[in-house]
Design an enzyme around this catalytic site. Structure first.
Site, PDB file in Angstrom:
ATOM      1  N   ASP A 158      -1.017   2.219  -1.429  1.00 19.92           N
ATOM      2  CA  ASP A 158       0.368   1.399  -1.176  1.00 19.92           C
ATOM      3  C   ASP A 158       0.074   0.974   0.125  1.00 19.92           C
ATOM      4  O   ASP A 158      -0.311   1.922   1.126  1.00 19.92           O
ATOM      5  CB  ASP A 158       1.423   2.650  -1.173  1.00 19.92           C
TER       6      ASP A 158
ATOM      7  N   ASP B 289      -3.408   1.726   5.705  1.00 18.06           N
ATOM      8  CA  ASP B 289      -2.332   1.109   6.985  1.00 18.06           C
ATOM      9  C   ASP B 289      -1.864   2.040   7.580  1.00 18.06           C
ATOM     10  O   ASP B 289      -1.415   2.034   8.825  1.00 18.06           O
ATOM     11  CB  ASP B 289      -1.382   0.165   6.009  1.00 18.06           C
TER      12      ASP B 289
ATOM     13  N   ASP C   4      -7.032   3.154   0.358  1.00 21.39           N
ATOM     14  CA  ASP C   4      -5.540   3.639   0.235  1.00 21.39           C
ATOM     15  C   ASP C   4      -4.811   2.459  -0.779  1.00 21.39           C
ATOM     16  O   ASP C   4      -5.581   1.570  -0.857  1.00 21.39           O
ATOM     17  CB  ASP C   4      -4.849   3.667   1.631  1.00 21.39           C
TER      18      ASP C   4
END
Length: 201
Positions: free
Chosen positions: A11, A160, A9
């Site tokens: 961001d 996250d 991922d």
């Protein structure tokens, strides 16, 4: 199950974009006649998908392509700082002959701008505009596996957000939680938790 490749991922995992992306989106929304929104309002809408989708929702009407350009003008020159350890991890993976692959809910254009500003070069970049369904649908992880030429079960998707981990589950891949990210939730099930304050721990 052996992990052959990692998909990342962006961001909150590779880059700390919280100072720049929500601010750019908020300015674009206001410029397009939408309401005043803050960073928390923007982040709460990330699940919707690309910046274009988020802007249309917040402005409250369909946007023309020329109008969505407002966001990219606001983002131009913005820098998303790599989290500590990310550059070293990428260098180590590159030295091992491993592919560097990213699947992000952001548009591929925005992701390319931010990754370049951070000095990160990837082999495979899947943006939210490349899939018909946003996370937690597994579409992006599956597409990354296809681009890498391997089975999804041989991938670990590092992210996250709970949506990242659910996308990994849906794809039949392993989910690796980036505990340093701003959307990390320890209550969300993960195959492995990468803990600490850096991507290298």
């Amino acid at each position: 199950m052996t992990v052959k490749e990692l998909v990342w991922d962006m961001d909150g995992t590779l880059l700390d974009t919280t100072p720049v992306v929500p601010a750019a989106l908020a300015r674009a929304v206001r410029a397009l006649g939408g309401p005043g929104v803050d960073a928390d309002d923007i982040v709460a809408e990330y699940w919707r998908g690309t910046p274009e989708v988020i802007m249309e929702h917040l402005v409250g009407r369909p946007l023309m392509v020329t109008e969505t350009e407002v966001y990219y003008r606001e983002l131009e020159g913005a820098e998303g700082a790599p989290y500590p350890g990310v550059v070293d991890v990428f260098a180590a993976l590159r030295a091992q002959g491993r592919a560097l692959a990213v699947f992000t809910g952001a548009s591929s254009r925005a992701a390319g701008m931010l990754l370049r500003s951070a000095g990160l070069h990837v082999d495979v970049l899947i943006g939210g505009d490349h899939v018909s369904r946003p996370k937690p649908a597994p579409d992006g992880v599956l597409l990354a596996a296809k681009e890498l030429g391997i089975d999804p079960v041989d991938i670990a998707y590092v992210g996250d957000s709970p949506l990242d981990l659910r996308a990994a589950v849906g794809a039949g891949s392993r989910g690796a939680a980036a505990a340093w990210g701003h959307l990390y939730d320890q209550a969300e099930r993960a195959d492995v938790v990468l803990s600490g304050s850096s991507a290298g721990t």
